[in-house]
Enzyme design. Sequence first.
Site, short mmCIF file in Angstrom:
data_model
loop_
_atom_site.label_atom_id
_atom_site.label_comp_id
_atom_site.label_asym_id
_atom_site.label_seq_id
_atom_site.Cartn_x
_atom_site.Cartn_y
_atom_site.Cartn_z
N GLN A 109 5.05 16.95 12.01
CA GLN A 109 4.67 16.37 13.46
C GLN A 109 3.56 17.06 14.16
O GLN A 109 2.68 16.44 14.76
CB GLN A 109 6.10 16.54 14.42
CG GLN A 109 5.68 16.03 15.90
CD GLN A 109 6.97 16.31 16.74
OE1 GLN A 109 7.89 17.34 16.37
NE2 GLN A 109 7.22 15.73 17.77
N HIS A 149 -0.23 15.03 14.74
CA HIS A 149 -0.33 14.82 16.03
C HIS A 149 -1.86 15.23 16.22
O HIS A 149 -2.23 15.13 17.77
CB HIS A 149 0.57 15.39 16.87
CG HIS A 149 1.89 14.34 17.11
ND1 HIS A 149 2.49 14.05 15.93
CD2 HIS A 149 2.43 14.03 18.19
CE1 HIS A 149 3.42 13.31 16.45
NE2 HIS A 149 3.57 13.18 17.78
N LEU A 168 3.90 3.90 10.76
CA LEU A 168 4.76 4.44 9.59
C LEU A 168 5.36 5.84 9.71
O LEU A 168 6.26 6.07 9.26
CB LEU A 168 4.00 4.35 8.27
CG LEU A 168 4.09 4.95 7.12
CD1 LEU A 168 3.40 4.14 6.15
CD2 LEU A 168 3.58 6.16 6.95
N TYR A 169 4.37 6.67 10.45
CA TYR A 169 4.83 8.11 10.74
C TYR A 169 5.88 8.55 11.66
O TYR A 169 6.00 9.68 12.18
CB TYR A 169 3.65 8.97 10.92
CG TYR A 169 3.53 10.22 9.94
CD1 TYR A 169 4.39 11.10 10.06
CD2 TYR A 169 2.75 10.11 8.98
CE1 TYR A 169 4.31 12.34 9.12
CE2 TYR A 169 2.56 11.16 8.00
CZ TYR A 169 3.42 12.38 8.25
OH TYR A 169 3.35 13.21 7.46
N HIS A 179 11.26 10.03 13.34
CA HIS A 179 12.27 10.42 14.29
C HIS A 179 13.60 10.74 13.71
O HIS A 179 14.27 11.70 14.28
CB HIS A 179 12.20 9.75 15.58
CG HIS A 179 11.08 9.92 16.32
ND1 HIS A 179 9.99 8.95 16.14
CD2 HIS A 179 10.35 10.84 17.19
CE1 HIS A 179 8.84 9.29 16.56
NE2 HIS A 179 9.21 10.49 17.33
N GLY A 221 2.55 5.03 2.46
CA GLY A 221 1.97 6.22 3.08
C GLY A 221 1.12 7.12 2.42
O GLY A 221 0.27 7.69 2.70
N SER A 280 -2.54 9.18 3.16
CA SER A 280 -3.02 10.49 3.02
C SER A 280 -3.88 10.91 2.05
O SER A 280 -5.07 11.52 2.28
CB SER A 280 -1.65 11.26 2.62
OG SER A 280 -0.78 10.73 3.46
C1 HEM Z 1 5.44 9.59 19.62
C2 HEM Z 1 9.41 12.25 21.18
C3 HEM Z 1 9.84 14.20 17.09
C4 HEM Z 1 6.27 11.24 15.04
C5 HEM Z 1 6.48 10.24 20.47
C6 HEM Z 1 6.58 10.01 21.83
C7 HEM Z 1 7.71 10.52 22.47
C8 HEM Z 1 8.28 11.34 21.12
C9 HEM Z 1 8.29 10.79 23.72
C10 HEM Z 1 5.78 9.00 22.54
C11 HEM Z 1 6.12 7.72 22.51
C12 HEM Z 1 5.07 6.88 23.14
O1 HEM Z 1 4.92 6.84 24.43
O2 HEM Z 1 4.34 6.27 22.44
C13 HEM Z 1 9.70 12.84 20.18
C14 HEM Z 1 10.75 13.85 20.31
C15 HEM Z 1 10.80 14.40 18.96
C16 HEM Z 1 9.96 13.83 18.37
C17 HEM Z 1 11.53 14.25 21.82
C18 HEM Z 1 11.64 15.62 18.61
C19 HEM Z 1 13.05 15.91 19.21
C20 HEM Z 1 9.01 13.56 16.00
C21 HEM Z 1 8.84 13.97 14.65
C22 HEM Z 1 7.71 13.18 14.13
C23 HEM Z 1 7.39 12.22 15.23
C24 HEM Z 1 9.51 14.98 13.93
C25 HEM Z 1 7.11 13.15 12.80
C26 HEM Z 1 7.31 13.88 11.75
C27 HEM Z 1 5.72 10.81 15.96
C28 HEM Z 1 4.59 9.96 16.25
C29 HEM Z 1 4.22 9.32 17.56
C30 HEM Z 1 5.34 9.74 18.35
C31 HEM Z 1 3.66 9.56 14.86
C32 HEM Z 1 2.95 8.48 17.83
C33 HEM Z 1 2.18 9.31 18.64
C34 HEM Z 1 0.87 8.59 19.20
O3 HEM Z 1 0.71 7.56 18.94
O4 HEM Z 1 0.46 9.40 20.19
N1 HEM Z 1 7.70 11.00 19.97
N2 HEM Z 1 9.14 13.07 18.88
N3 HEM Z 1 7.95 12.57 16.15
N4 HEM Z 1 6.15 10.55 17.70
FE1 HEM Z 1 7.56 11.57 18.28
#
Ligand code: HEM
Length: 522
Positions: free
Chosen positions: A158, A162, A308-309, A312, A450, A454
Amino acid sequence: VNPCCHYPCQNSGMCVRYAAGRFECDCTGTGFYGDNCTPSPDTVHYLLTHFHWLWELINTSFLRDVLMRVVLTVRSNFIPSPPTFNSKYGYLSWESYSNLSYYTRLLPPVPEDCPTPMGTKGKAVLPDPAVLVERFLIRKTFRPDPQGANLMFAFFAQHFTHQFFKTHHRMGPGFTRALSHGVDAGHIYGDNLERQLQLRLHQDGKLKYQLVKGEMFPPTTKQVPVTMSYPDSIPDHQRLALGQEVFGLLPGLALYSTLWLREHNRACDILRAEHPSWDDEQLFQTARLIIIVRPDYSNRISLEFNHLYHWHPLMPDSFLVDGQDVDYPHFLFNTSLLLHFGVEKLVDAFSRQEAGQIGGGWNVHRRLQKVVELVIKESRDLRVQPFNEYRKKFELKPYKSFYEFTDDQEMARQLEELYGDIDALEFYPGLLLERTRHNAIFGESMVEMGAPFSLKGLLGNPICSPVYWKPSTFGGAAGFDLVNSATLERLVCLNSRWCPYVSFHVPRNERDRRRREPTTEL
Ligand code: HEM
């Protein structure tokens, strides 16, 4: 009907529409021919799937390395360079090439004027995202990754991704704020110069920090007033100022930010000892190159890669830290966990706790429901093509039925009822619900789609070119040594007081399980 709605062009041929329902497939450069860019018998695949004795031999000989290089290159060639479409342009255009604010797109959007949302197949209305998530994605009981991935891995993935997945929601879901489209360590230094200058100490090349119980942590937003997203309830002294605006969200992200901060400043000390004449700027820039190189990556980031990534399902039901069971409300935005327990105990905890299996369905924690619903919604706004079209793009056989796609008969039956046709199944649900490989974290498509994204980056980074890849770029032998000896364990243990159990896997044996005392190793 727009004939391109049938996706008539195979093997990455380009569908071009003319008058009166006429279309042409441009097969240039695809290696395929005819009206639909279809193959002569696929010799490569034939070779790969036959002659087992020959493959045995190759596998056990020096030829393996040579072939691996070919395989990697072929794989990364799935990703076009220069980049092609984006969410607005389903054809090549200068605007799409030169406007870095867009994520690129591997396949063009589904044309606007198609009979169904996915082209010609499936129902006139796609299933409600909330229904999909509730029925197939929400966790019933936690299913650990059979490959043993832990939270240290989840937060690394993550944290790392990011820096280039930063959707610019104000502009729309097809846009990104991470304009350098790759590994630039913007999550440590900020994604623009102004933020970088605020985060820097302007002395010895270092980043600003605060000392808590004598240990180095990121500063607070009082000390470094950069924009961060924290809820109002978080007190000033817990608002850490980090390169990435949203990294206050999880102690796991703040942990990695702290490690990289310490590593950057440590690199500065090493460089300064070697080059007493260097000014702050040169020390900073060289240390930054050292930090970037380790996990190097670069290209135009695509929307499909971002979707793809969304891994969650990795997240557990609660977080176990130093004998305490921390639930979501007490974990999210709680940077005090990092400052209170310190790097060592968090690393140890995250390295021991198993992460969830990503593929196979029913493994997303209820707390993350909205996030996965949102990917599905956005993919519709942006008219992302069906899962099977991406299977073809990556030279995988499109599934013929939902029963071939998943082993769960009931899931197959319900998906069929909701989508009407396997060719109408969407990209993200397809990736998460596909049958997983035996004892593996996810299914075939996640791996085969994926990996090229990468690898393309790994092979395409300027820093890997001979022009950059030499000791002087990193300040000489000492800097080059930092780069070449980089491991997760060194990142942690050279920047902490004692060396905890640190790994991307949960402990496999008794020795791993016991390792967790302050030691002076290293
Ligand atoms: C986006 C929460 C863990 C990958 C997001 C978003 C939230 C969120 C609120 C924004 C959604 C939106 O408005 O587009 C969380 C929480 C996590 C968690 C609370 C842990 C408790 C993870 C993990 C990964 C991941 C472990 C990958 C290994 C992503 C990706 C996005 C995303 C790729 C899109 C980001 C972007 O386009 O800016 N997540 N996430 N998340 N999350 Fe998570």
